[in-house]
Design an enzyme around this catalytic site. Structure first.
Site, short mmCIF file in Angstrom:
data_model
loop_
_atom_site.label_atom_id
_atom_site.label_comp_id
_atom_site.label_asym_id
_atom_site.label_seq_id
_atom_site.Cartn_x
_atom_site.Cartn_y
_atom_site.Cartn_z
N CYS A 235 49.05 55.35 35.99
CA CYS A 235 48.71 54.51 34.85
C CYS A 235 49.71 53.38 34.61
O CYS A 235 49.62 52.66 33.63
CB CYS A 235 48.53 55.35 33.58
SG CYS A 235 50.02 56.25 33.14
N ASN B 93 55.70 51.88 35.71
CA ASN B 93 56.50 50.90 34.96
C ASN B 93 57.91 51.46 34.75
O ASN B 93 58.90 50.75 34.91
CB ASN B 93 55.88 50.59 33.60
CG ASN B 93 54.46 50.10 33.73
OD1 ASN B 93 54.04 49.71 34.80
ND2 ASN B 93 53.71 50.13 32.63
N ASP B 94 57.97 52.73 34.38
CA ASP B 94 59.28 53.35 34.20
C ASP B 94 59.83 53.91 35.51
O ASP B 94 61.01 53.80 35.79
CB ASP B 94 59.19 54.48 33.16
CG ASP B 94 59.30 53.91 31.75
OD1 ASP B 94 60.19 53.08 31.51
OD2 ASP B 94 58.47 54.27 30.90
N HIS C 221 44.35 37.33 17.04
CA HIS C 221 42.91 37.49 16.88
C HIS C 221 42.16 36.24 17.34
O HIS C 221 41.05 36.31 17.82
CB HIS C 221 42.59 37.83 15.42
CG HIS C 221 42.69 39.30 15.17
ND1 HIS C 221 43.07 39.85 13.98
CD2 HIS C 221 42.47 40.35 16.00
CE1 HIS C 221 43.08 41.16 14.08
NE2 HIS C 221 42.73 41.49 15.29
N GLU D 24 57.35 59.73 35.58
CA GLU D 24 57.97 58.41 35.46
C GLU D 24 59.50 58.48 35.53
O GLU D 24 60.18 57.48 35.36
CB GLU D 24 57.49 57.68 34.20
CG GLU D 24 57.49 58.48 32.93
CD GLU D 24 56.86 57.74 31.74
OE1 GLU D 24 56.63 56.52 31.82
OE2 GLU D 24 56.64 58.40 30.71
C1 PEP Z 1 54.69 53.57 32.64
O1 PEP Z 1 55.88 53.76 32.41
O2 PEP Z 1 54.25 53.29 33.76
C2 PEP Z 1 53.69 53.67 31.57
C3 PEP Z 1 52.41 53.61 31.80
O3 PEP Z 1 54.17 53.82 30.30
P1 PEP Z 1 54.73 52.63 29.38
O4 PEP Z 1 54.47 51.33 30.08
O5 PEP Z 1 53.99 52.75 28.09
O6 PEP Z 1 56.17 52.98 29.28
MG MG Z 2 56.50 54.75 30.60
#
Ligand code: PEP
Ligand code: MG
Length: 583
Positions: free
Chosen positions: A512, A464-465, A198, A441
């Site tokens: 995303c 990301n995955d 915070h 993903e």
């Molecule tokens: C991703 O895998 O790109 C994603 C947005 O999900 P997280 O990062 O929450 O696994």
């Molecule tokens: Mg993911």
């Protein structure tokens, strides 16, 4: 690049609030209230409990005042931090054991407060989630305030500041940070803390550059030393050379100029130079982050990670609690802005004590996300009902994580249908037209995207995955992080195949994963046909500014070339050259 002489000392920490501050250091101590560890007699217990109550009341009055000031002069989010301290100060989980230690174990109030809160702090710090770990800071703040009141001493670590300085402290309590005056505190640096604390959140909203987690700032810096706080790179430079000071003055000026340029894109549409619209959305995990997204004028929320609703608690959130959380986000961003709620994505790197999950040897390939939800259907349906209900009040869309087969999508949709039927029977409103999408993903989802696209309303690519599964590179393993390449041609082909499959069915594709917020990726993704990018809220304005300089034709040509490339390095070079030409 700044040249730092060997004798010019430099400390590396965590960049907590961006910007640059330079000037004389002022060391301040967070008041660790001294504890008088007395035991008491049974006859004294009553009086001690009364003393506890008085101390609690004193601390409450002080916090109530601070909450009002924060709401009037700083902002809602910061006032909410103070409100959360008020709740803690009244929380039976904290107060009951303290009273017990006084009444039953005959400890004096100070010792009881210290023992109980320290135990809770240790428990919080032991949890995996950095978000929860940071809540230990808040509890420490509450403990110190209560102890100060028990001792009857106001103990203000910020007393006596009369001229602008750079504050150096072992740690700053979130509520102390809230009282920092911008005209007196140019920046601050602390030994402890992380970027989600915070203290860091408040520093960002007060726009005071800060570096935290430096470990030895209070040991290395003396009162009056000239220091530079580099809140962009997470550095503190002690006693810099004149050329370094000059360089930092220039950086500070450039930083201000860029911020002003970005600010002019606030509230503007996200559109390319030749009129192509792209939705630039934000990834969030809490109402606080939704507020930041709104401040950065994101076009909506492209990923609401609902895992945080389940974290830091012993029992699962009820349907009503979840609904309230979703409505709070809708109220924050407005009912017309899209809000994509992702159903629970637990497992992998996100552990939850409330689930009591067994340790697995390959958690990323294991019992996680949609797999867990389809197995624990009651839990899933509770969330689906809450999401469906929230759709009656805003532009809510639902998205399933980690879909790897068509069967999973069908099973999830069947449960959603069941939830909707129940709501209809109970006369509870929901939007039957709510869009339902799939996160792409897992590579197998790309391969069957043609089928998925017939039964889903949209795709959102989770790079990301996807990158880790496509390239077989664990996203958490530092040793092989050089192999984790979102710009690898294999990943680009997967993205392109996803877009093709969706387009054939007239469905839209967004992204995303972190890649979506990289300015370098923007022209490429635009050219590949994505129509929505969801990113960290702080990247939205930068991407909007860049988008305004791009043309769709150039972006399409760039994408075509990138898809023909032979390595991630070649793609990155291509993108760097493209951006250079745009500038
Ligand atoms: C991703 O895998 O790109 C994603 C947005 O999900 P997280 O990062 O929450 O696994
Ligand atoms: Mg993911």
């Amino acid at each position: 690049m700044v040249k730092v002489r060997p004798e010019m000392r430099q400390l590396r920490g965590v960049a907590a609030a961006p910007g640059y501050a330079m000037g004389a250091a002022r060391l301040v101590g967070r008041q660790e209230a001294e504890i008088d560890p007395r035991s008491i007699s049974a006859e004294q217990a009553e009086a001690e409990l009364e003393r506890l109550e008085n101390g609690q009341r004193g601390a409450q009055t002080e916090l109530e005042q601070l909450e009002i000031t924060a709401r009037e002069t700083v902002g809602e989010e910061e006032a909410d931090i103070v409100a959360s301290h008020l709740l803690m100060l009244d929380d039976p989980d904290l107060l009951d054991p303290i009273r017990e230690k006084i009444g039953r174990d005959l400890l004096n109030a100070e010792r009881a407060v210290a023992e109980v809160s320290d135990e809770l702090i240790v428990t919080l710090q032991a949890l995996e989630s950095s978000y929860i770990k940071q809540r230990a800071d808040d509890l420490r703040d509450v403990r110190d305030r209560l102890l100060r009141h028990l001792r009857g001493d106001g103990g203000d670590p910020l007393q006596g500041l009369t001229e602008p300085v750079v504050l150096i402290a072992r740690d700053l309590a979130p509520t102390d940070t809230l009282r920092l005056r911008k005209d007196l505190v140019k920046g601050f640096a602390t030994d402890e803390g992380g970027s989600a604390s915070h203290t860091a959140i408040v520093a960002r909203s007060l726009d005071i550059p800060a570096v935290v987690g430096l470990n030895s700032a209070t040991g290395e810096i003396r009162d009056g030393d000239y220091v530079i706080v580099d809140g962009v790179n997470g550095l503190v430079i002690i006693d810099p050379d004149p050329p370094v000071r000059d360089e930092y003055r220039q950086r500070e000026a450039a930083y201000r100029a860029e911020r002003e340029a970005l600010a002019s894109f606030r509230g503007e549409p996200s559109v390319s130079a030749d009129g192509t619209h792209l939705e630039l959305m934000a990834n969030i995990g809490s109402v606080q982050e939704a507020r930041t997204a709104a401040e950065q004028s994101a076009d909506g929320i492209g990923l609401y990670r609902t895992e945080f609703l389940y974290m830091g608690r012993a029992r699962l959130p009820t349907e009503e609690e979840q609904l309230e959380a979703y409505l709070a986000i809708i109220r924050t961003i407005g009912p017309d802005k899209p809000l994509i709620i992702r159903s629970l994505d637990i497992g992998g790197d996100k552990e939850l004590p409330a689930f009591g999950l067994e340790r697995e040897s390959n958690p990323f390939l294991g019992y996680r996300a949609i797999r867990l939800c389809l197995d624990r259907q009651e839990l899933f349906k509770t969330q689906l009902r809450a999401i469906a209900r929230s759709s009656a009040y805003g532009c809510v869309k639902l998205m399933y994580p980690m879909i790897s087969t068509l069967t999973e999508l069908r099973q999830a949709n069947a449960l959603l249908e069941e939830a909707r039927r129940e709501l209809s029977a109970e006369g509870i409103p929901y939007n039957p037209q709510m869009e339902v999408g799939v996160m792409i993903e897992v590579p197998s989802a790309v391969l069957v995207a043609d089928k998925l696209a017939k039964e889903a309303d949209f795709f959102s690519i989770g790079t990301n995955d996807l990158v880790q599964y496509a390239l077989a590179v664990d996203r958490m393993n530092g040793k092989i992080s050089h192999l984790y390449q979102p710009f690898d041609p294999a990943v680009l082909r997967l993205i392109s195949m996803t877009v093709d499959s969706a387009r054939r069915e007239g469905k839209w594709v967004g992204m995303c994963g972190e890649m979506a917020g990289q300015p370098k990726a923007l022209p490429l993704l635009l050219g590949m046909g994505l129509t929505e990018l969801s990113m960290n809220p702080s990247s939205v304005l930068r991407c909007r500014m860049l988008l305004s300089q791009l043309s769709m034709r150039d972006a399409e040509q760039l994408a075509e070339q990138a898809l023909k490339s032979e390595s991630a390095q070649e793609v990155e070079q291509l993108l760097d050259n493209f951006l250079q030409a745009v500038k």
